[in-house]
Scaffold this motif. Structure first.
Motif: not given
Length: 596
Positions: A86-87, A92-95, A99, A227, A453, A457
């Motif tokens: 996702v990022g 900040e970004d879900t992993c 990821c 990101s 993703q 989300n």
């Protein structure tokens, strides 16, 4: 995910050159390589429940092992992932697992796990608590720089904290850990201050939201751009990021870590990570040489890879369990009769068969695998087993209730949206569930599929209903249960006297004050029996109120061609003891090399 509750879902990508030796021939003397290798209200205990320590016949955990050959510098490889990240911002970004494969090449963690699963220093040199576990003092390793040349100091860690405290993902972990302040108390000494005791606090420094070290100045300067252009201290530097196609990292020539003989890591010149969502396509890619390695969290893929017999397989089935969750803030899932009724109508054996996991995965009854020290036979016996009549009885009671929460007329079927990513085995598994739910003649089921993703989300935005998911990991349970049992909304927090304690990663949005209190008891001591009882009480509540359901324990795999070595042969810093190997299909790639 960056902590315990990891998203379930799937990760074609494009073709690319397979890795080769790249002309490198300098031997690096790391010997090594890995093994390839009742009634409706109170359901009766299941006499067939697996006892602690048992495993499915095909459950094979590949242990960490020294590489079989001497390492060689050079070469470029490609790795197939189940989904795009996702990022790449840890705070900040879900992993999830795909990821982590990317981020661990860019960022170093403060702590890592050894081959016995115990936390050990990585970027840190040491960490120790005060007498009541309300403060922890950590000393960093000296002479470490970020990819941009900035020096890592204790102030770096302190400056990371406000970013983490405000991060979409990290904020829940900060709150769950009881962390209130981070101070540089020396050039390389960091003091963590907690609002109350947390004997398991170091476990939070091994996962992405709080444990992966990033350059805070660069993050503040361009939080969105970070990101795609992250800056860490890790063994590789990001070269390019083409979303949904390829993320490429190249060797960090100034990396601080070395092997047992003092040879600088990493060995490879570059790694290209390619999202290939379809499981069959990803397996075919590594078999054909389009990519050199792949990761998977699908039993069916593991079965097929085993059957082929030409790949090196690194497997693990730990404290990660598949299934799904109900959004308890939405009707009709706000009624326990619906949740438990639907769970009674979940034929785990048939779902596991549809997933290709027969003989590989055991049916789940809790977050913990039967061979885990945290596994509870009491919880296993209490879990609502498949019982068609019991499920129909509970759903009938709800449907005929004039005060039913969904506002529909007495006798009308309930409406359920059952969602999962569009992987063929996941679709097959959801169809098994849908068929049984529909056969009750009490449920209208709408099957939906979204890419991973979007699937994640929707859960973050509380747009989900009945959502397939994965739960837990092999870290200390506090990192899962703390954020997973905190209030999911500010309103719920305020109503329970917990203002300011909100977790957006309480995925089912299920809150019970007793469960939250149990998480605080568990982190207030290092006594195992007390901690076990606390987590068992939460799992018992899940068995009674069923905010989620289980299929089977998640079998995971990294599969490589025969030329890659060192996959489970990585070590703690400066050539120390072996690390934990590969857990949850989260690869550590710094000591992987291409053998001759």
């Amino acid at each position: 995910m960056a902590f315990g509750l990891l998203a379930a879902a799937c990760g074609g990508g494009s073709d690319s050159d397979s890795g080769d030796n790249g002309g490198g021939d300098a031997p690096v003397a790391t010997e090594a390589a890995a093994d390839d290798g009742g009634d409706a209200a109170e359901p009766a205990a299941n006499d067939d429940v697996a006892e602690a320590g048992s495993q499915a016949e095909g459950d094979v955990d590949t242990e960490a092992a020294e590489a079989a050959t001497s390492a060689i510098y050079g070469g470029d490889i490609a790795v197939g992932l189940e989904a795009e990240a996702v990022g790449l911002r840890p705070w900040e970004d879900t992993c999830a697992s795909p990821c982590y494969n990317i981020m661990v090449t860019i960022y170093d963690k403060l702590l890592e796990k050894d081959a016995e699963g115990q936390l050990q220093p990585w970027l840190a040199e040491s960490i120790s608590p005060n007498d009541d576990f309300t403060a922890w003092t950590m000393t960093l390793r000296p002479d470490i720089t970020f990819h941009n040349g900035v020096e890592l100091t204790a102030q770096t860690i302190a400056d990371m904290f406000p970013i983490q405290a405000a991060g979409t993902v990290a904020a829940g972990q900060v709150s769950a850990s009881n962390l209130t302040g981070v101070e540089a108390t020396g050039d390389l000494e960091v003091t963590y201050t907690l609002s109350s005791a947390n004997a398991a606090f170091p476990a939070y420094l091994e996962r992405a939201p709080m444990g992966m070290v990033f350059d805070p100045a660069a993050a503040v300067a361009d939080p969105d751009g970070y990101s795609t252009a992250p800056v860490g201290t890790g063994p590789f530097v990001i070269e390019s990021r083409d979303l949904d196609n390829e993320t490429k990292v190249v060797r960090n020539d100034n990396y601080w870590n070395s092997d047992a003989d003092g040879n600088q890591l990493p060995y490879l010149d570059s790694i290209s990570f390619r999202p290939i969502p379809d499981e069959g396509t990803r397996l075919d890619a590594v078999l054909s040489g389009t990519v050199d390695a792949m990761q998977s969290l699908r039993q069916g893929t593991i079965r097929d890879a085993r059957a082929d017999g030409t790949l090196s397989l690194y497997e693990q089935q730990g404290n990660n369990v598949g299934g799904g969750m109900f959004n308890v803030l939405l009707a009709p899932y706000d009624d326990v009769r619906v949740r438990k009724g639907l769970t009674h109508l979940n034929s785990q054996d048939n779902v596991i068969e549809a997933l290709g996991g027969t003989g590989i995965s055991l049916p789940g009854t809790q977050f913990f695998s039967p061979d885990s020290v945290w596994y509870s036979e009491k919880v296993a016996a209490a879990w609502p087993q498949f019982d068609f009549e019991a499920g129909v009885a509970l759903l009938t009671e709800y449907v005929n209730d004039a005060a039913r929460s969904d506002g529909k007329a007495v006798g009308d079927k309930i409406d359920v949206e059952l969602s999962c990513p569009p992987d063929p085995t996941l679709i097959a598994a959801m169809q098994v569930i849908e068929q049984v739910w529909s056969q009750s003649e009490l449920v209208n089921v709408s099957l939906t599929q979204f890419d991973q993703q979007t699937h994640i989300n929707k859960a973050i935005g509380d747009e989900h209903q009945a959502h397939c998911w994965r739960f837990s990991d092999d870290n200390d349970p506090s990192t899962t249960f703390g954020s997973g049992n905190a209030p999911p909304t500010a309103e719920i927090a305020a109503a329970n006297g917990l203002d300011g304690i909100v977790s957006p990663i309480n995925w089912p949005n299920y809150f019970k004050l007793e469960n939250f209190a149990a998480t605080q008891v568990a982190i207030g001591t290092d006594d195992f029996d007390t901690r076990f009882a606390a987590y068992e009480s939460i799992m018992m509540d899940y068995a009674e109120n069923v905010p989620l359901w289980y299929s089977g324990h998640t079998a995971t795999m990294i599969a490589t061609n025969s030329k890659l070595d060192g996959v489970v042969g990585w070590h703690l810093p400066q050539g120390g003891d072996l690390g934990v190997g590969q857990q949850g299909a989260e690869g550590r790639w710094l000591e992987v090399f291409i053998s001759e």
